[in-house]
Design an enzyme around this catalytic site. Structure first.
Site, short mmCIF file in Angstrom:
data_model
loop_
_atom_site.label_atom_id
_atom_site.label_comp_id
_atom_site.label_asym_id
_atom_site.label_seq_id
_atom_site.Cartn_x
_atom_site.Cartn_y
_atom_site.Cartn_z
N ALA A 160 0.68 -0.96 -0.02
CA ALA A 160 0.15 -0.23 -0.26
C ALA A 160 1.18 1.77 0.25
O ALA A 160 2.34 1.51 0.97
CB ALA A 160 -0.88 -0.11 1.21
N LYS A 161 0.15 1.67 -0.62
CA LYS A 161 1.27 3.04 -0.72
C LYS A 161 0.43 4.54 0.06
O LYS A 161 -0.12 5.13 -0.39
CB LYS A 161 1.70 4.39 -2.96
CG LYS A 161 2.57 4.74 -2.56
CD LYS A 161 2.40 5.33 -4.16
CE LYS A 161 3.50 6.48 -4.33
NZ LYS A 161 4.18 6.02 -3.78
N ALA A 162 0.71 4.14 1.34
CA ALA A 162 0.22 4.41 2.15
C ALA A 162 0.84 5.69 2.79
O ALA A 162 2.08 5.84 3.72
CB ALA A 162 0.24 3.67 3.53
N TYR A 166 5.34 6.68 4.60
CA TYR A 166 6.41 8.26 4.36
C TYR A 166 7.03 8.42 5.70
O TYR A 166 7.37 9.90 5.44
CB TYR A 166 5.94 8.91 3.41
CG TYR A 166 5.97 7.86 2.46
CD1 TYR A 166 6.97 8.23 1.41
CD2 TYR A 166 4.69 7.12 1.74
CE1 TYR A 166 6.79 7.17 -0.20
CE2 TYR A 166 4.19 6.05 0.65
CZ TYR A 166 5.82 6.13 -0.06
OH TYR A 166 5.64 5.59 -1.43
#
Length: 324
Positions: A160-162, A166
């Site tokens: 998942a690019k959550a 980051y």
């Protein structure tokens, strides 16, 4: 308010186009307290036949997948979101831009359970140049191995690019910049090479291209997939396998890949020159191949491009505002 971010005119939010300056959130929105968001990064390129978005369908599918992993039920289909992206670019009159789909938990309640806060879905786009600087392609960048590691599998889901993921990447980036580097390379919990703060990593040794596997500690990038495909098309051997840290210091070439970074060569790691200390032939060739497809110079045999403006039907004239 003056910022370093180039503004466009319109943002799409929850089904409506609103002015850029009106796209605000409440200070008590869940996302601000707990990082409860997923997002994408996509590029639109100028081509001889008009602007086109690279791998739009794949990016929107990953956006939908990221939302699903975090129990966010998007009220829009992948196809509808893709169409809204194209409409947003048209409304903003952009020939080239960076696109940011975003879904987040908004103003509802404070507490760890995100399901009690409403879900908001936004699309934004703006002009954005080379992420690592205009000279990165020609000269390469200096990087370090970060003291911060990527999280272990089954902690933060890296498929998942959550947004919350980051925070880890931000620590890497800040550490690198404050120590005089352009970027960082992260190791996984086993001490093997993982990725950059926001990019995948490739290594060239004796003509073979190496990249780490999808091991639960890195995001399998869409640009990564483009580069693997283009390398195999040129009959460059591609080996997907764990990479030890010391391999970075004896590589013939190293380069990052990503939507923002595109293909960015690395000229040194921890002050040790990579190869001859300048971008190598493999990185240059793959950058040329990728940009060739993205900018409509090479044939789009994999159907990676989505035209922003539909082609006119036979006999139909092209509106003046669409001629660019």
């Amino acid at each position: 308010m003056s910022t370093g971010l180039p503004e466009s005119d319109w943002i799409w939010r929850n089904g409506k186009f609103i002015p850029w300056r009106d796209a605000t959130v409440h200070v008590m929105a869940h996302v601000l307290h707990y990082g409860s968001s997923v997002f994408e990064g996509i590029r639109c390129y100028r081509t001889p036949s008009g602007p086109a978005v690279l791998r739009l369908t794949d990016h929107m599918q990953r956006f939908t997948d990221s939302a699903r992993i975090y129990r966010m039920e998007l009220p829009y289909s992948t196809e509808e979101l893709g169409e809204r992206v194209l409409e947003l670019i048209r409304r903003n009159g952009l020939e080239e831009c960076y696109i940011r789909p975003l879904a987040f938990r908004g103003y509802g309640t404070v507490g760890l359970n995100p399901l009690l806060s409403p879900l908001e879905v936004c699309l934004a786009c703006w002009p954005w140049g080379a992420y690592l600087g205009a000279e990165a392609i020609d000269k390469g960048v200096d990087v370090c191995v970060s003291s911060w590691q990527r999280p272990a599998p089954n902690t933060f889901p890296t498929l998942a690019k959550a947004g919350g993921n980051y925070l880890n990447a931000g620590l890497m980036k800040m550490e690198a910049v404050q120590n005089g580097y352009a970027e960082a390379i992260a190791l996984n919990v086993e001490g093997m090479v993982s990725e950059g703060s926001g990019q995948n990593l490739f290594l060239v040794r004796d003509g073979t291209l190496y990249t780490p596997p999808v091991d639960g500690a890195l995001l399998p990038g869409i640009t990564r997939d483009c580069v693997i495909t283009l390398a195999r098309e040129r009959e460059i051997r591609v080996h997907i396998a764990p990479i030890p840290r010391e391999a970075l210091y004896i590589a013939d070439e190293l380069f990052f890949t990503g939507t923002a970074s595109e293909v960015s060569p690395i000229r040194s790691v921890d002050r040790i020159p990579v190869g001859r200390g300048k971008p190598g032939p493999v990185a240059r060739q793959l950058h040329q191949d990728l940009m060739g497809v993205a900018k409509g110079i090479r044939p789009d045999r994999y159907e990676w491009l989505s035209p922003v403006r539909s082609a006119p039907a036979p006999g139909e004239s092209v509106p003046a505002e669409a001629t660019g």
